[in-house]
Design a protein around this motif. Sequence first.
Motif, short mmCIF file in Angstrom:
data_model
loop_
_atom_site.label_atom_id
_atom_site.label_comp_id
_atom_site.label_asym_id
_atom_site.label_seq_id
_atom_site.Cartn_x
_atom_site.Cartn_y
_atom_site.Cartn_z
N ARG A 31 -32.05 -41.80 -60.40
CA ARG A 31 -32.93 -41.95 -61.56
C ARG A 31 -33.87 -40.74 -61.68
NH1 ARG A 31 -33.48 -46.52 -64.46
NH2 ARG A 31 -35.40 -46.90 -65.62
N HIS A 32 -33.94 -40.19 -62.90
CA HIS A 32 -34.75 -39.00 -63.14
C HIS A 32 -35.01 -38.89 -64.63
CE1 HIS A 32 -30.64 -37.73 -63.93
NE2 HIS A 32 -31.10 -36.70 -64.60
N ARG A 33 -35.79 -37.91 -65.02
CA ARG A 33 -36.04 -37.64 -66.44
C ARG A 33 -36.16 -36.14 -66.64
NH1 ARG A 33 -41.56 -40.35 -68.06
NH2 ARG A 33 -40.96 -41.92 -66.52
N HIS A 34 -35.98 -35.70 -67.89
CA HIS A 34 -36.10 -34.29 -68.23
C HIS A 34 -37.18 -34.10 -69.28
CE1 HIS A 34 -32.24 -33.93 -66.25
NE2 HIS A 34 -31.67 -34.71 -67.14
N ARG A 35 -37.85 -32.95 -69.19
CA ARG A 35 -38.80 -32.58 -70.24
C ARG A 35 -38.08 -32.30 -71.56
NH1 ARG A 35 -40.39 -28.13 -72.55
NH2 ARG A 35 -39.05 -26.82 -71.25
N ARG A 36 -36.86 -31.76 -71.44
CA ARG A 36 -36.05 -31.44 -72.60
C ARG A 36 -35.10 -32.60 -72.94
NH1 ARG A 36 -34.82 -25.39 -73.19
NH2 ARG A 36 -36.30 -24.33 -71.81
N ALA A 37 -34.66 -32.65 -74.19
CA ALA A 37 -33.56 -33.54 -74.55
C ALA A 37 -32.29 -32.98 -73.91
CB ALA A 37 -33.42 -33.60 -76.07
N GLN A 38 -31.29 -33.84 -73.71
CA GLN A 38 -30.06 -33.40 -73.06
C GLN A 38 -28.83 -33.87 -73.81
OE1 GLN A 38 -29.34 -35.01 -69.15
NE2 GLN A 38 -27.73 -33.53 -68.66
N LEU A 39 -27.92 -32.94 -74.05
CA LEU A 39 -26.54 -33.28 -74.40
C LEU A 39 -25.76 -33.25 -73.10
CD1 LEU A 39 -24.00 -33.47 -76.37
CD2 LEU A 39 -23.85 -31.02 -76.03
N LEU A 40 -25.23 -34.40 -72.69
CA LEU A 40 -24.45 -34.51 -71.46
C LEU A 40 -23.01 -34.80 -71.85
CD1 LEU A 40 -24.33 -34.64 -68.35
CD2 LEU A 40 -24.99 -37.04 -68.51
N VAL A 70 -36.83 -39.77 -71.11
CA VAL A 70 -36.26 -41.09 -70.81
C VAL A 70 -35.69 -41.10 -69.39
CG1 VAL A 70 -34.41 -42.71 -71.37
CG2 VAL A 70 -35.76 -41.69 -73.20
N GLU A 71 -36.18 -42.02 -68.55
CA GLU A 71 -35.64 -42.13 -67.20
C GLU A 71 -34.22 -42.68 -67.26
OE1 GLU A 71 -38.03 -44.34 -64.52
OE2 GLU A 71 -39.44 -42.69 -64.22
N HIS A 72 -33.34 -42.07 -66.48
CA HIS A 72 -31.94 -42.49 -66.48
C HIS A 72 -31.29 -42.12 -65.16
CE1 HIS A 72 -32.01 -38.30 -67.84
NE2 HIS A 72 -30.76 -38.19 -67.40
N GLU A 73 -30.22 -42.85 -64.84
CA GLU A 73 -29.36 -42.49 -63.72
C GLU A 73 -27.95 -42.38 -64.26
OE1 GLU A 73 -29.87 -45.86 -61.00
OE2 GLU A 73 -27.82 -46.47 -61.47
N VAL A 74 -27.11 -41.60 -63.57
CA VAL A 74 -25.74 -41.40 -64.03
C VAL A 74 -24.81 -41.46 -62.83
CG1 VAL A 74 -24.17 -39.94 -65.36
CG2 VAL A 74 -26.64 -39.79 -65.77
N ARG A 75 -23.80 -42.34 -62.93
CA ARG A 75 -22.74 -42.33 -61.93
C ARG A 75 -21.59 -41.50 -62.48
NH1 ARG A 75 -21.71 -44.44 -57.27
NH2 ARG A 75 -23.48 -45.89 -57.38
N MET A 76 -21.20 -40.49 -61.72
CA MET A 76 -20.17 -39.54 -62.14
C MET A 76 -18.85 -39.90 -61.46
SD MET A 76 -21.88 -37.38 -64.05
CE MET A 76 -23.50 -36.63 -64.33
N LEU A 77 -17.87 -40.32 -62.25
CA LEU A 77 -16.56 -40.68 -61.72
C LEU A 77 -15.59 -39.53 -62.00
CD1 LEU A 77 -16.45 -44.41 -62.93
CD2 LEU A 77 -17.29 -43.50 -60.75
N ASP A 78 -15.48 -38.60 -61.02
CA ASP A 78 -14.60 -37.43 -61.15
C ASP A 78 -14.97 -36.59 -62.37
OD1 ASP A 78 -13.10 -38.25 -58.88
OD2 ASP A 78 -12.02 -39.67 -60.14
N VAL A 79 -16.23 -36.22 -62.46
CA VAL A 79 -16.76 -35.62 -63.69
C VAL A 79 -17.08 -34.14 -63.52
CG1 VAL A 79 -18.70 -35.67 -65.30
CG2 VAL A 79 -17.69 -37.80 -64.54
N THR A 80 -16.72 -33.38 -64.53
CA THR A 80 -17.24 -32.03 -64.76
C THR A 80 -18.03 -32.10 -66.06
OG1 THR A 80 -15.41 -30.91 -63.66
CG2 THR A 80 -16.69 -29.63 -65.22
N THR A 81 -19.30 -31.70 -66.02
CA THR A 81 -20.14 -31.78 -67.21
C THR A 81 -20.42 -30.41 -67.79
OG1 THR A 81 -22.23 -31.65 -65.98
CG2 THR A 81 -21.30 -33.85 -66.33
N TRP A 82 -20.60 -30.40 -69.10
CA TRP A 82 -21.17 -29.26 -69.81
C TRP A 82 -22.42 -29.80 -70.48
CZ3 TRP A 82 -15.97 -28.27 -72.79
CH2 TRP A 82 -14.99 -27.86 -71.88
N SER A 83 -23.58 -29.38 -70.01
CA SER A 83 -24.84 -29.90 -70.53
C SER A 83 -25.56 -28.84 -71.35
CB SER A 83 -25.76 -30.35 -69.39
OG SER A 83 -25.45 -31.64 -68.95
N LEU A 84 -26.33 -29.33 -72.32
CA LEU A 84 -27.30 -28.50 -73.03
C LEU A 84 -28.65 -29.19 -72.90
CD1 LEU A 84 -25.39 -27.81 -76.38
CD2 LEU A 84 -25.39 -26.40 -74.32
#
Length: 252
Positions: A31-40, A70-84
Motif C-alpha cells: 500500500r502506497h500513494r503518489h503525489r502524481r496521478a498514474q497511468l499504470l 489515493v492509497e492503493h496496493e497492486v498484486r502483479m501476476l507476471d506483469v511488465t508495466t509501462w507507467s506514466l
Amino acid sequence: MRNARLADHDHLPVDVLPIGTRYPPDFLLARHRHRRAQLLYGATGVMLVETDEGSWTVPADRAVLIPAGVEHEVRMLDVTTWSLYVEPDAVPWWPTRCTVVEVEPLLRELVRAANELEADYDVDGRDGALVRLVLHELQRVSPLPLRISLPPGAPLRPLCRAYLAAPDVAVSNADWARAAGMSERTLDRSFRAATGMSPAAWRARARVLASLPLLRTCTVTETAGRLGYASPAAFTRAIGRNPSSFRGAPGD
C-alpha cells in the motif's frame, strides 16, 4: 526509463515521468500513494489493484488510471508495466477514482515509446511532443467495468477479500453469515448498505473478475469449469464478451 525509482526523479520539472518496470511473479506492491496521478499499463500479466473503496482487475494490454494521493496496493501476476506519472495540474480531466480503461493500438505504442525516454528528455522537442500526444489520446479512452466494491471493515471486508482470492460457487449466504457471526437477514442488509449489491450478486461478479487471472494459463472451458459455470457459453455471457479478448497483446 526502466526499473527506476519514482522518488529519484519526481523532482524533475516535467509534467510526465515515464517509468517501465518488470516485476517478479506474484509480486505485491504494498500500500502506497503518489503525489502524481498514474497511468499504470500492464504490457503482460494481470494486475489486481485495491483501495479503501474497491478492487480493480486489470488484464494484460489494459491500464488503470490512479488519481494522485489515493492509497492503493497492486498484486502483479507476471506483469511488465509501462507507467506514466503525471502532474495533477496537467490532467484536470483525470478521474477521481481508479478506472480501468481500454488501450487502443496507437496509445499502446505511444506509451511504449514514452517508456524508452530518458529521465531528462527534451520537453520542447520530439520527445515532448510524443508525451503530449499520449495525454491527448488518454482523454479518448473507454472505461471498462472491471471494478467491484469492498465493504469498509470487518467482518465483511475480510470475507470479500478471501473470496476474491479463492472464489467458490458453493459458498452461500449461510456460510458467510456463520463466518460473520450474524443472521442471514442482517448479513444481507449490511452487505447491501456497504456495497450496493446483494451478497450473492457480489460473489457472481467476483467470479467474473477472478476469471481474468485464470485465463492467463487456462482455456476458456477450464476457467468456466473451475468457477462453476454450467458451460463455456454461460461463462461468456457472464463476462459480456469473448473471454479470449482478455489475454492481451504480447508484451516485450
